[in-house]
Structure formats: C-alpha cells, structure tokens
Scaffold this motif. Structure first.
Motif, PDB file in Angstrom:
ATOM      1  N   ALA A  61       0.809  -1.220   0.000  1.00 12.36           N
ATOM      2  CA  ALA A  61       0.000   0.000   0.000  1.00 12.36           C
ATOM      3  C   ALA A  61       0.845   1.274   0.000  1.00 12.36           C
ATOM      4  N   ALA A  62       2.136   1.149   0.229  1.00 15.04           N
ATOM      5  CA  ALA A  62       3.016   2.322   0.267  1.00 15.04           C
ATOM      6  C   ALA A  62       2.919   3.091  -1.055  1.00 15.04           C
ATOM      7  N   GLY A  63       2.832   4.398  -0.945  1.00 13.78           N
ATOM      8  CA  GLY A  63       2.778   5.246  -2.132  1.00 13.78           C
ATOM      9  C   GLY A  63       1.397   5.402  -2.729  1.00 13.78           C
ATOM     10  N   HIS A  64       0.384   4.852  -2.112  1.00 15.89           N
ATOM     11  CA  HIS A  64      -0.987   4.977  -2.611  1.00 15.89           C
ATOM     12  C   HIS A  64      -1.779   5.911  -1.687  1.00 15.89           C
ATOM     13  N   ALA A  65      -1.587   7.214  -1.878  1.00 19.98           N
ATOM     14  CA  ALA A  65      -2.205   8.221  -1.009  1.00 19.98           C
ATOM     15  C   ALA A  65      -3.726   8.180  -1.061  1.00 19.98           C
ATOM     16  N   GLY A  66      -4.278   7.714  -2.169  1.00 16.07           N
ATOM     17  CA  GLY A  66      -5.732   7.631  -2.282  1.00 16.07           C
ATOM     18  C   GLY A  66      -6.354   6.747  -1.224  1.00 16.07           C
ATOM     19  N   LEU A  67      -5.603   5.749  -0.762  1.00 11.95           N
ATOM     20  CA  LEU A  67      -6.113   4.874   0.288  1.00 11.95           C
ATOM     21  C   LEU A  67      -6.306   5.657   1.587  1.00 11.95           C
ATOM     22  N   ALA A  68      -5.349   6.515   1.914  1.00 16.79           N
ATOM     23  CA  ALA A  68      -5.474   7.351   3.113  1.00 16.79           C
ATOM     24  C   ALA A  68      -6.652   8.320   2.957  1.00 16.79           C
ATOM     25  N   GLN A  80     -15.469  11.303  12.972  1.00 17.57           N
ATOM     26  CA  GLN A  80     -14.122  11.294  13.544  1.00 17.57           C
ATOM     27  C   GLN A  80     -13.260  12.346  12.852  1.00 17.57           C
ATOM     28  N   ARG A  81     -13.488  13.598  13.206  1.00 20.98           N
ATOM     29  CA  ARG A  81     -12.834  14.709  12.519  1.00 20.98           C
ATOM     30  C   ARG A  81     -11.313  14.708  12.650  1.00 20.98           C
ATOM     31  N   ASP A  82     -10.787  14.598  13.862  1.00 18.51           N
ATOM     32  CA  ASP A  82      -9.335  14.694  14.047  1.00 18.51           C
ATOM     33  C   ASP A  82      -8.583  13.575  13.319  1.00 18.51           C
ATOM     34  N   PRO A  83      -9.001  12.310  13.456  1.00 19.36           N
ATOM     35  CA  PRO A  83      -8.301  11.282  12.670  1.00 19.36           C
ATOM     36  C   PRO A  83      -8.449  11.497  11.165  1.00 19.36           C
ATOM     37  N   ALA A  84      -9.607  11.983  10.734  1.00 16.25           N
ATOM     38  CA  ALA A  84      -9.816  12.246   9.305  1.00 16.25           C
ATOM     39  C   ALA A  84      -8.849  13.319   8.812  1.00 16.25           C
ATOM     40  N   ILE A  85      -8.723  14.377   9.561  1.00 20.18           N
ATOM     41  CA  ILE A  85      -7.820  15.473   9.174  1.00 20.18           C
ATOM     42  C   ILE A  85      -6.377  14.978   9.110  1.00 20.18           C
ATOM     43  N   ALA A  86      -5.959  14.204  10.096  1.00 19.43           N
ATOM     44  CA  ALA A  86      -4.584  13.673  10.095  1.00 19.43           C
ATOM     45  C   ALA A  86      -4.332  12.829   8.850  1.00 19.43           C
ATOM     46  N   LEU A  87      -5.288  12.013   8.468  1.00 19.73           N
ATOM     47  CA  LEU A  87      -5.141  11.196   7.263  1.00 19.73           C
ATOM     48  C   LEU A  87      -5.148  12.053   6.004  1.00 19.73           C
ATOM     49  N   MET A  88      -5.999  13.051   5.952  1.00 17.72           N
ATOM     50  CA  MET A  88      -6.058  13.930   4.782  1.00 17.72           C
ATOM     51  C   MET A  88      -4.723  14.614   4.553  1.00 17.72           C
ATOM     52  N   ARG A  89      -4.064  14.986   5.630  1.00 15.73           N
ATOM     53  CA  ARG A  89      -2.762  15.653   5.499  1.00 15.73           C
ATOM     54  C   ARG A  89      -1.709  14.748   4.864  1.00 15.73           C
ATOM     55  N   LEU A  90      -1.906  13.443   4.946  1.00 12.39           N
ATOM     56  CA  LEU A  90      -0.967  12.498   4.318  1.00 12.39           C
ATOM     57  C   LEU A  90      -1.082  12.491   2.797  1.00 12.39           C
ATOM     58  N   THR A  91      -2.133  13.098   2.259  1.00 10.31           N
ATOM     59  CA  THR A  91      -2.381  13.019   0.817  1.00 10.31           C
ATOM     60  C   THR A  91      -1.883  14.228   0.035  1.00 10.31           C
ATOM     61  N   TYR A  92      -1.304  15.215   0.724  1.00  9.94           N
ATOM     62  CA  TYR A  92      -0.788  16.378   0.002  1.00  9.94           C
ATOM     63  C   TYR A  92       0.261  15.949  -1.013  1.00  9.94           C
TER      64      TYR A  92
END
Length: 176
Positions: A61-68, A80-92
């Motif tokens: 799954a490494a390198g597949h930001a769409g999964l996050a 679950q706003r805070d976990p969602a935001i943390a994951l969204m930041r991984l997709t920049y």
C-alpha cells in the motif's frame, strides 16, 4: 451515504482476507471489487475505515495516497474529525507537482472539518484560479460532460452546508 449506526452483522465483510489480498489498484478502484462495493452499507463507515487501516499497513500500500484519503472520508462521515484530518494531510502532493489543485481541495476539506469558513473560502478561491486541466470537456467540444473541476462542485457543497455533518455536505448537500 447514511451515517446511522448499522447492526454489527450488517458491517461484516464476507471476505476480509480476500480484500486485503487485492492489489492496491483493485482494492481502491475495482468496480464492485474493492472497498467501494462495501461503501453502500449504511452506517458501516468505521468498519470500512478500519479495513483501510489494515490495508494501508501492508507494504504493497506504500505510495498509494488515495487509500489514506478514502479512509479519511469514511472517518469524517462517521464524525471522527481529528483522525480524518490527520489522514487527509498524508495526501498532500509535493509543491510544484499539483497542477490539478488537489492540495487546495484537501485544504478546503480540512477547513470544513475544522469549521473554518474563511479558510474554506480561501481554498476554494485558490482552486478556482487554477487554469483548466488539459482535456477539459468543453475544449474537446463535448457539451454532454460537465466542464470544470469536479472538486469545485464538492467544495461549493461544503460551503453551502458548512457546520453540517460531513456526510451530508460531501454527498447530498441540497442546491440553493
């Protein structure tokens, strides 16, 4: 998609091991194969998010930001706003490698989850200023397909439904 809780049996995966064994492409995008075949189960967002967590822990799954991103939206749908935001930041995407405006869309979505309407409007303005992508429907003379950036439509819905649950704003916010 409804965020009402479902019964435990309604959210069980028939073949969790098979889903986790899929290639990242099939898991993420396979029509009626991967996670999207499960997304219609009302109230199962957290179970689907946990499936994404398990999938993303695999080396393939490494390198597949769409999964996050998909996990983040499931968590946002479930409140679950805070976990969602943390994951969204991984997709920049890296600076200079985002001609389509993905990062502005991420900024807008995070601003919505943070209840920050001014930041949401600023992100929308940045997204709207970008030049139209090549292959735009109108440039090709195809008036049947909508022109423009699909993210802009979603961001406009987030603005219209600010302070509402993410599941409503992102999926079915009524037009004015």
């Amino acid at each position: 998609m409804s965020s009402a809780p479902a019964l435990a049996d309604d959210c069980r995966f028939d073949d969790r091991a098979g889903l986790l064994a899929m290639s990242p492409e099939a898991f993420d995008n396979g029509p009626d194969e991967g996670w999207d075949a499960l997304a219609e189960r009302a109230g199962c967002q957290l179970e689907i998010a946990e499936l994404f967590t398990a999938y993303r822990q695999q080396a393939k799954a490494a390198g597949h930001a769409g999964l996050a991103w998909h996990e983040a939206t499931m968590r946002a749908d479930a409140g679950q706003r805070d976990p969602a935001i943390a994951l969204m930041r991984l997709t920049y995407k890296p600076h200079g490698a985002d001609p389509e405006g993905w990062n502005h869309y991420v900024d807008a979505t995070i601003a919505f989850l943070d209840d920050d309407l001014p930041a949401l409007k600023r992100a929308r303005a940045r997204l709207a200023k970008l030049p139209m992508p090549l292959g735009n429907a109108r440039e090709q003379g195809d008036d049947e397909r909508p022109a423009g950036r699909p993210q802009l439509k979603i961001v406009d819905a987030l603005i219209r439904c600010m302070y509402q649950p993410y599941a409503l704003a992102s999926e079915s916010c009524p037009e004015p």
